[in-house]
Motif scaffolding. Structure first.
Motif, PDB file in Angstrom:
ATOM      1  N   ALA A  20       0.846  -1.190   0.000  1.00  0.00           N
ATOM      2  CA  ALA A  20       0.000   0.000   0.000  1.00  0.00           C
ATOM      3  C   ALA A  20       0.878   1.235   0.000  1.00  0.00           C
ATOM      4  N   SER A  21       0.424   2.259  -0.657  1.00  0.00           N
ATOM      5  CA  SER A  21       1.148   3.522  -0.657  1.00  0.00           C
ATOM      6  C   SER A  21       0.970   4.198   0.694  1.00  0.00           C
ATOM      7  N   PRO A  22       1.956   4.980   1.097  1.00  0.00           N
ATOM      8  CA  PRO A  22       1.797   5.717   2.355  1.00  0.00           C
ATOM      9  C   PRO A  22       0.638   6.704   2.266  1.00  0.00           C
ATOM     10  N   GLU A  23       0.006   6.949   3.393  1.00  0.00           N
ATOM     11  CA  GLU A  23      -1.100   7.901   3.461  1.00  0.00           C
ATOM     12  C   GLU A  23      -0.592   9.277   3.844  1.00  0.00           C
ATOM     13  N   LEU A  24      -1.232  10.295   3.300  1.00  0.00           N
ATOM     14  CA  LEU A  24      -0.879  11.681   3.600  1.00  0.00           C
ATOM     15  C   LEU A  24      -1.444  12.077   4.952  1.00  0.00           C
ATOM     16  N   LEU A  25      -0.596  12.686   5.777  1.00  0.00           N
ATOM     17  CA  LEU A  25      -1.007  13.220   7.069  1.00  0.00           C
ATOM     18  C   LEU A  25      -0.871  14.732   7.070  1.00  0.00           C
ATOM     19  N   VAL A  26      -1.716  15.386   7.830  1.00  0.00           N
ATOM     20  CA  VAL A  26      -1.591  16.819   8.058  1.00  0.00           C
ATOM     21  C   VAL A  26      -0.462  17.013   9.067  1.00  0.00           C
ATOM     22  N   PRO A  27       0.441  17.978   8.872  1.00  0.00           N
ATOM     23  CA  PRO A  27       1.555  18.150   9.807  1.00  0.00           C
ATOM     24  C   PRO A  27       1.130  18.328  11.265  1.00  0.00           C
ATOM     25  N   LEU A  28      -0.060  18.855  11.502  1.00  0.00           N
ATOM     26  CA  LEU A  28      -0.530  19.040  12.882  1.00  0.00           C
ATOM     27  C   LEU A  28      -0.862  17.720  13.570  1.00  0.00           C
ATOM     28  N   GLU A  29      -1.056  16.638  12.791  1.00  0.00           N
ATOM     29  CA  GLU A  29      -1.389  15.347  13.379  1.00  0.00           C
ATOM     30  C   GLU A  29      -0.170  14.622  13.945  1.00  0.00           C
ATOM     31  N   VAL A  30       1.011  14.947  13.466  1.00  0.00           N
ATOM     32  CA  VAL A  30       2.212  14.208  13.844  1.00  0.00           C
ATOM     33  C   VAL A  30       2.542  14.332  15.335  1.00  0.00           C
ATOM     34  N   PRO A  31       2.521  15.532  15.935  1.00  0.00           N
ATOM     35  CA  PRO A  31       2.844  15.601  17.361  1.00  0.00           C
ATOM     36  C   PRO A  31       1.834  14.882  18.259  1.00  0.00           C
ATOM     37  N   ASN A  32       0.613  14.698  17.780  1.00  0.00           N
ATOM     38  CA  ASN A  32      -0.429  14.082  18.595  1.00  0.00           C
ATOM     39  C   ASN A  32      -0.487  12.565  18.469  1.00  0.00           C
ATOM     40  N   THR A  33       0.358  11.997  17.624  1.00  0.00           N
ATOM     41  CA  THR A  33       0.361  10.551  17.430  1.00  0.00           C
ATOM     42  C   THR A  33       1.754  10.010  17.709  1.00  0.00           C
TER      43      THR A  33
END
Length: 102
Positions: A20-33
């Motif tokens: 599967a191709s990687p999924e796009l994340l919003v940069p604001l989601e990274v610190p919360n995960t």
């Protein structure tokens, strides 16, 4: 009957080996995960290329779960497009033996 079985087996084996191709994340989601940083890529392409096509061609051989677009810049003098992306993996959390509710 045999041709259906062969077709089903062929479909099953190709689906097992597909990634599967990687999924796009919003940069604001990274610190919360809780994500593991894999690598940061700098992609250079033609300014007239599709951004999605440029990302798809770069990410098709990458083994990661998510990506974030950090920066997009255009150089109109040299007709180039530069995209900086960061790849992340979701950590595998193994269950622990501690079942206490404290």
């Amino acid at each position: 009957m045999i041709s259906r079985t062969i077709a089903a087996l062929a479909l099953l084996t190709t689906s097992v080996f597909s990634y599967a191709s990687p999924e796009l994340l919003v940069p604001l989601e990274v610190p919360n995960t809780q994500l593991d940083h894999v690598e940061t890529l700098v992609i250079d392409g033609d300014i007239n290329d599709s951004l999605q096509l440029l990302l798809d061609n770069t990410l098709k051989n990458k083994n990661s779960d998510f990506y974030v677009i950090d920066e997009i810049s255009e150089d109109t003098f040299n007709n180039t497009l530069t995209v900086v992306i960061t790849l992340y993996n979701q950590p595998i959390l193994l269950p622990t033996d501690d079942w206490s509710l404290s």
